[in-house]
Motif scaffolding. Structure first.
Motif, mmCIF file in Angstrom:
data_model
loop_
_atom_site.group_PDB
_atom_site.id
_atom_site.type_symbol
_atom_site.label_atom_id
_atom_site.label_comp_id
_atom_site.label_asym_id
_atom_site.label_seq_id
_atom_site.Cartn_x
_atom_site.Cartn_y
_atom_site.Cartn_z
ATOM 1 N N ALA A 301 -7.507 56.552 35.162
ATOM 2 C CA ALA A 301 -8.110 56.164 36.444
ATOM 3 C C ALA A 301 -7.070 55.538 37.376
ATOM 4 O O ALA A 301 -7.048 55.815 38.582
ATOM 5 N N LEU A 302 -6.195 54.702 36.814
ATOM 6 C CA LEU A 302 -5.139 54.098 37.632
ATOM 7 C C LEU A 302 -4.194 55.168 38.184
ATOM 8 O O LEU A 302 -3.809 55.145 39.359
ATOM 9 N N LYS A 303 -3.817 56.110 37.336
ATOM 10 C CA LYS A 303 -2.928 57.186 37.789
ATOM 11 C C LYS A 303 -3.627 58.075 38.814
ATOM 12 O O LYS A 303 -2.997 58.549 39.768
ATOM 13 N N TYR A 304 -4.922 58.304 38.613
ATOM 14 C CA TYR A 304 -5.688 59.105 39.569
ATOM 15 C C TYR A 304 -5.730 58.425 40.934
ATOM 16 O O TYR A 304 -5.538 59.071 41.975
ATOM 17 N N CYS A 305 -5.968 57.111 40.952
ATOM 18 C CA CYS A 305 -6.010 56.372 42.224
ATOM 19 C C CYS A 305 -4.654 56.404 42.916
ATOM 20 O O CYS A 305 -4.574 56.593 44.151
ATOM 21 N N LEU A 306 -3.593 56.231 42.137
ATOM 22 C CA LEU A 306 -2.253 56.279 42.721
ATOM 23 C C LEU A 306 -1.972 57.656 43.309
ATOM 24 O O LEU A 306 -1.427 57.770 44.421
ATOM 25 N N LEU A 307 -2.356 58.700 42.597
ATOM 26 C CA LEU A 307 -2.162 60.056 43.112
ATOM 27 C C LEU A 307 -2.946 60.270 44.401
ATOM 28 O O LEU A 307 -2.436 60.891 45.351
ATOM 29 N N ALA A 308 -4.179 59.767 44.458
ATOM 30 C CA ALA A 308 -5.003 59.933 45.659
ATOM 31 C C ALA A 308 -4.347 59.267 46.867
ATOM 32 O O ALA A 308 -4.331 59.828 47.971
ATOM 33 N N VAL A 309 -3.787 58.075 46.659
ATOM 34 C CA VAL A 309 -3.122 57.369 47.759
ATOM 35 C C VAL A 309 -1.875 58.135 48.209
ATOM 36 O O VAL A 309 -1.646 58.337 49.410
ATOM 37 N N VAL A 310 -1.068 58.554 47.249
ATOM 38 C CA VAL A 310 0.154 59.302 47.584
ATOM 39 C C VAL A 310 -0.189 60.607 48.293
ATOM 40 O O VAL A 310 0.457 60.990 49.275
ATOM 41 N N GLN A 311 -1.239 61.294 47.810
ATOM 42 C CA GLN A 311 -1.639 62.554 48.435
ATOM 43 C C GLN A 311 -2.103 62.327 49.872
ATOM 44 O O GLN A 311 -1.778 63.117 50.769
ATOM 45 N N MET A 312 -2.833 61.251 50.102
ATOM 46 C CA MET A 312 -3.298 60.939 51.458
ATOM 47 C C MET A 312 -2.115 60.652 52.383
ATOM 48 O O MET A 312 -2.053 61.144 53.514
ATOM 49 N N LEU A 313 -1.146 59.867 51.895
ATOM 50 C CA LEU A 313 0.030 59.534 52.706
ATOM 51 C C LEU A 313 0.872 60.778 52.990
ATOM 52 O O LEU A 313 1.375 60.958 54.111
ATOM 53 N N CYS A 314 1.027 61.633 51.977
ATOM 54 C CA CYS A 314 1.788 62.871 52.176
ATOM 55 C C CYS A 314 1.107 63.771 53.202
ATOM 56 O O CYS A 314 1.774 64.386 54.045
ATOM 57 N N SER A 315 -0.207 63.853 53.122
ATOM 58 C CA SER A 315 -0.943 64.673 54.073
ATOM 59 C C SER A 315 -0.744 64.160 55.496
ATOM 60 O O SER A 315 -0.459 64.934 56.418
ATOM 61 N N ALA A 316 -0.870 62.854 55.667
ATOM 62 C CA ALA A 316 -0.708 62.267 57.006
ATOM 63 C C ALA A 316 0.709 62.496 57.532
ATOM 64 O O ALA A 316 0.909 62.880 58.697
ATOM 65 N N ALA A 317 1.704 62.279 56.672
ATOM 66 C CA ALA A 317 3.101 62.422 57.107
ATOM 67 C C ALA A 317 3.441 63.871 57.436
ATOM 68 O O ALA A 317 4.079 64.159 58.461
ATOM 69 N N LEU A 318 3.023 64.792 56.593
ATOM 70 C CA LEU A 318 3.351 66.198 56.815
ATOM 71 C C LEU A 318 2.633 66.764 58.035
ATOM 72 O O LEU A 318 3.233 67.511 58.828
ATOM 73 N N VAL A 319 1.368 66.423 58.201
ATOM 74 C CA VAL A 319 0.629 66.909 59.376
ATOM 75 C C VAL A 319 1.246 66.354 60.653
ATOM 76 O O VAL A 319 1.420 67.080 61.646
ATOM 77 N N THR A 320 1.605 65.072 60.632
ATOM 78 C CA THR A 320 2.235 64.467 61.814
ATOM 79 C C THR A 320 3.554 65.156 62.152
ATOM 80 O O THR A 320 3.828 65.488 63.309
ATOM 81 N N ALA A 321 4.373 65.412 61.118
ATOM 82 C CA ALA A 321 5.659 66.075 61.336
ATOM 83 C C ALA A 321 5.473 67.485 61.889
ATOM 84 O O ALA A 321 6.191 67.912 62.812
ATOM 85 N N LEU A 322 4.506 68.220 61.339
ATOM 86 C CA LEU A 322 4.276 69.584 61.805
ATOM 87 C C LEU A 322 3.715 69.627 63.221
ATOM 88 O O LEU A 322 4.027 70.537 64.000
ATOM 89 N N VAL A 323 2.893 68.649 63.563
ATOM 90 C CA VAL A 323 2.373 68.585 64.942
ATOM 91 C C VAL A 323 3.512 68.376 65.939
ATOM 92 O O VAL A 323 3.529 68.959 67.025
ATOM 93 N N TRP A 324 4.493 67.569 65.548
ATOM 94 C CA TRP A 324 5.663 67.368 66.419
ATOM 95 C C TRP A 324 6.518 68.631 66.504
ATOM 96 O O TRP A 324 7.003 69.004 67.569
ATOM 97 N N LEU A 325 6.693 69.287 65.342
ATOM 98 C CA LEU A 325 7.552 70.479 65.312
ATOM 99 C C LEU A 325 6.887 71.709 65.919
ATOM 100 O O LEU A 325 7.561 72.572 66.496
#
Length: 355
Positions: A301-325
């Motif tokens: 459960a701890l690893k799942y929560c950590l993955l969910a947070v990392v996945q959310m941050l990666c999604s936000a960062a990648l979408v933001t970068a692609l919107v700029w590009l």
């Protein structure tokens, strides 16, 4: 020491290569040999009559099915007989009746099973030689790669019939689903939860590159095999989609309940509460239904929560970068692409690290 390990040969409408294999096994002093005539019919009675003295000489037995019931059922019939009648055996090596497995290769798998009596031993072939039919070369490579991605188990040859099976694991296999060629694929999937897999390189033997004879039906049996391989991923897709639907329904319900009490913050509270509940649902489905995890719930459960947070941050960062590009590209489309990619990556991470 070789007589600690039985040799099991399922045979359906075999030809002279079957007799040649039995003669070579007899000359090498290997056995006992257990053959299952899988409903070959009266036309093959003489061939099995010629084979029976060699089988009996090895201290083995010829077993019969009245009708063709499939390779999986033939193997189960042999395993059941061995478990009841041959308590001295540490396991069995399964071999095909069509000459694909040489005596030397069978010896190698027997030796590996004796060295690793608690492991499933696979005699794995290489498909890079010119005498291998292109259908077999492409099909086996593709299946191995798909199997590795979807199951997380790196197996070089998923369809090899030359396998060393420990006695304890044979008893588990009697209750495993699958009556035909798909049984061997289910065996690999099931083995990941019961024992370690050991690979032994063997020769790749085909009677003819253009006219290799086999009872494997390319469409029907391939469909059964790929359906089995994809079962876990399809459950993962169901888990994700149903969690998304639940998240939306909970947000709609909680928004209606909270709006009168929290007119300024109801959307934020409803979003957070819905996400926590839907994520908990998704975790439990993945833990129990998708990956059949044996890890402690707290650790996964701890690893799942950590993955969910990392996945959310990666999604936000990648979408933001692609919107700029790519400012001309709709942000919704970019997010869909990014989240789809992360969806597949998340599957592998959950498979290998979380569960």
């Amino acid at each position: 020491m070789s007589n600690q390990v039985a040799i099991v040969i399922p045979a359906y409408e075999p030809d002279d290569r079957f007799l040649a294999l039995l003669q070579e096994l007899d000359a090498a002093g290997l056995g006992p040999i257990y053959v299952v005539d899988d409903g070959s019919g009266p036309a093959y009675a003489d061939l099995f009559a010629a084979a029976e003295p060699l089988i009996q000489k090895s201290q083995g037995v010829l077993l019969h099915h009245e009708t063709n019931r499939g390779k999986g059922r033939a193997l189960k019939t042999a395993f059941s007989y061995l478990l009841e009648q041959a308590p001295e055996l540490i396991g069995a090596v399964t071999a095909d009746s069509d000459g694909q497995h040489t005596v030397d290769c069978i010896k190698k798998v027997i030796a590996a099973l004796q060295a690793h009596p608690d492991c499933l031993v696979l005699g794995v072939r290489k498909f890079d030689t010119e005498d291998v039919p292109w259908k077999s070369r492409c099909g086996n490579r593709l299946t191995a790669k798909v199997f590795g991605y979807l199951t997380g188990v790196p197996v070089s040859d998923t369809q090899t019939g030359l396998r060393g099976i420990p006695r304890d694991y044979m008893s588990e296999l009697l209750y495993l689903k699958g009556e035909r060629f798909e049984f061997e694929m289910r065996m690999l999937l099931d083995a990941t939860e019961h024992c370690r897999i050991v690979e032994v390189p063997i020769k790749t033997v085909y009677d003819s590159k253009e006219h290799h004879q086999t009872h494997f039906h390319p469409f029907r049996d391939s469909f059964r095999i790929y359906r089995i391989i994809g079962e876990r991923f399809f459950r993962y897709v169901f888990s994700s989609l149903s969690s998304c639907v639940l998240d939306l329904l909970l947000f709609w319900l909680l928004s209606g309940l909270l709006k009168p009490c929290l007119p300024l913050f109801y959307a934020a509270v409803a979003t957070a509460a819905a996400r926590v509940l839907s994520a908990s649902y998704n975790y439990l489905l993945n833990y129990k239904l998708v990956f059949h995890s044996r890890q402690r719930i707290t650790a996964s459960a701890l690893k799942y929560c950590l993955l969910a947070v990392v996945q959310m941050l990666c999604s936000a960062a990648l979408v933001t970068a692609l919107v700029w590009l790519l400012p001309a590209c709709p942000a919704v489309l970019l997010k869909a692409i990014v989240d789809t990619l992360l969806f597949f990556i998340s599957y592998r991470i959950q498979q290998r690290l979380v569960f």
